[in-house]
Design a protein around this motif. Sequence first.
Motif, PDB file in Angstrom:
ATOM      1  N   GLU A   6       0.831  -1.204   0.000  1.00  0.00           N
ATOM      2  CA  GLU A   6       0.000   0.000   0.000  1.00  0.00           C
ATOM      3  C   GLU A   6       0.867   1.256   0.000  1.00  0.00           C
ATOM      4  N   SER A   7       0.291   2.334  -0.498  1.00  0.00           N
ATOM      5  CA  SER A   7       0.961   3.633  -0.442  1.00  0.00           C
ATOM      6  C   SER A   7      -0.086   4.733  -0.392  1.00  0.00           C
ATOM      7  N   ARG A  19      -5.626   9.798  -1.364  1.00  0.00           N
ATOM      8  CA  ARG A  19      -5.715   8.701  -2.324  1.00  0.00           C
ATOM      9  C   ARG A  19      -4.764   7.590  -1.908  1.00  0.00           C
ATOM     10  N   LEU A  20      -5.324   6.417  -1.718  1.00  0.00           N
ATOM     11  CA  LEU A  20      -4.522   5.240  -1.410  1.00  0.00           C
ATOM     12  C   LEU A  20      -4.337   4.406  -2.676  1.00  0.00           C
ATOM     13  N   SER A  21      -3.183   3.793  -2.780  1.00  0.00           N
ATOM     14  CA  SER A  21      -2.915   2.898  -3.895  1.00  0.00           C
ATOM     15  C   SER A  21      -2.338   1.594  -3.377  1.00  0.00           C
ATOM     16  N   CYS A  96      -4.845  -3.297   2.133  1.00  0.00           N
ATOM     17  CA  CYS A  96      -5.197  -3.750   0.791  1.00  0.00           C
ATOM     18  C   CYS A  96      -5.442  -5.252   0.833  1.00  0.00           C
ATOM     19  N   ILE A  97      -6.383  -5.712   0.051  1.00  0.00           N
ATOM     20  CA  ILE A  97      -6.779  -7.117   0.053  1.00  0.00           C
ATOM     21  C   ILE A  97      -6.926  -7.625  -1.375  1.00  0.00           C
ATOM     22  N   ALA A  98      -6.751  -8.918  -1.540  1.00  0.00           N
ATOM     23  CA  ALA A  98      -6.942  -9.544  -2.851  1.00  0.00           C
ATOM     24  C   ALA A  98      -7.504 -10.944  -2.658  1.00  0.00           C
ATOM     25  N   ASN A  99      -8.346 -11.345  -3.592  1.00  0.00           N
ATOM     26  CA  ASN A  99      -9.020 -12.635  -3.487  1.00  0.00           C
ATOM     27  C   ASN A  99      -9.618 -12.983  -4.849  1.00  0.00           C
ATOM     28  N   PRO A 100      -9.814 -14.265  -5.117  1.00  0.00           N
ATOM     29  CA  PRO A 100     -10.442 -14.607  -6.401  1.00  0.00           C
ATOM     30  C   PRO A 100     -11.832 -13.998  -6.584  1.00  0.00           C
ATOM     31  N   SER A 101     -12.563 -13.771  -5.492  1.00  0.00           N
ATOM     32  CA  SER A 101     -13.889 -13.180  -5.596  1.00  0.00           C
ATOM     33  C   SER A 101     -14.099 -12.159  -4.491  1.00  0.00           C
ATOM     34  N   VAL A 102     -15.113 -11.305  -4.652  1.00  0.00           N
ATOM     35  CA  VAL A 102     -15.407 -10.263  -3.675  1.00  0.00           C
ATOM     36  C   VAL A 102     -16.255 -10.830  -2.545  1.00  0.00           C
ATOM     37  N   THR A 103     -15.944 -10.448  -1.340  1.00  0.00           N
ATOM     38  CA  THR A 103     -16.745 -10.785  -0.169  1.00  0.00           C
ATOM     39  C   THR A 103     -16.545  -9.697   0.880  1.00  0.00           C
ATOM     40  N   THR A 104     -17.555  -9.462   1.701  1.00  0.00           N
ATOM     41  CA  THR A 104     -17.401  -8.478   2.781  1.00  0.00           C
ATOM     42  C   THR A 104     -16.919  -9.146   4.064  1.00  0.00           C
ATOM     43  N   ASP A 105     -16.719 -10.450   4.023  1.00  0.00           N
ATOM     44  CA  ASP A 105     -16.235 -11.201   5.177  1.00  0.00           C
ATOM     45  C   ASP A 105     -14.712 -11.169   5.170  1.00  0.00           C
ATOM     46  N   PRO A 106     -14.081 -10.491   6.132  1.00  0.00           N
ATOM     47  CA  PRO A 106     -12.621 -10.381   6.115  1.00  0.00           C
ATOM     48  C   PRO A 106     -11.913 -11.723   6.168  1.00  0.00           C
TER      49      PRO A 106
END
Length: 122
Positions: A6-7, A19-21, A96-106
Amino acid sequence: QVQLVESGGGLVQAGDSLRLSCAASGRTSLDYAMGWFRQAPGKEREFVAAASWNGGSKYYGDSVKGRFTISRGAAKNTINLQMNSLIPEDTAVYSCIANPSVTTDPSRWAYWGQGIQVTVSS
């Protein structure tokens, strides 16, 4: 494995913008959803926003709707979070997060960055 960096965090005043990247490296040839969670001291982790692998679908937490905008960068392995009209309650560590699909469950997000501090003063 996917690494996320992250930055863009920092200290701003209420009403300001930031702005976060986030840039992903590693297995970035795969199509991952990316996004952001945040956690303030003494509070639970909170879903902020996420975008599908191509940016076609976007999701926002209720507390940031209308103020934050998530977007995929020109490079598929980047994600940005434009934060406008910041309030002190936005103060948190943003991850920042990444996953094969979107979910609101951390617990279901596969990859996490180290996190970056955002502080909004009143």
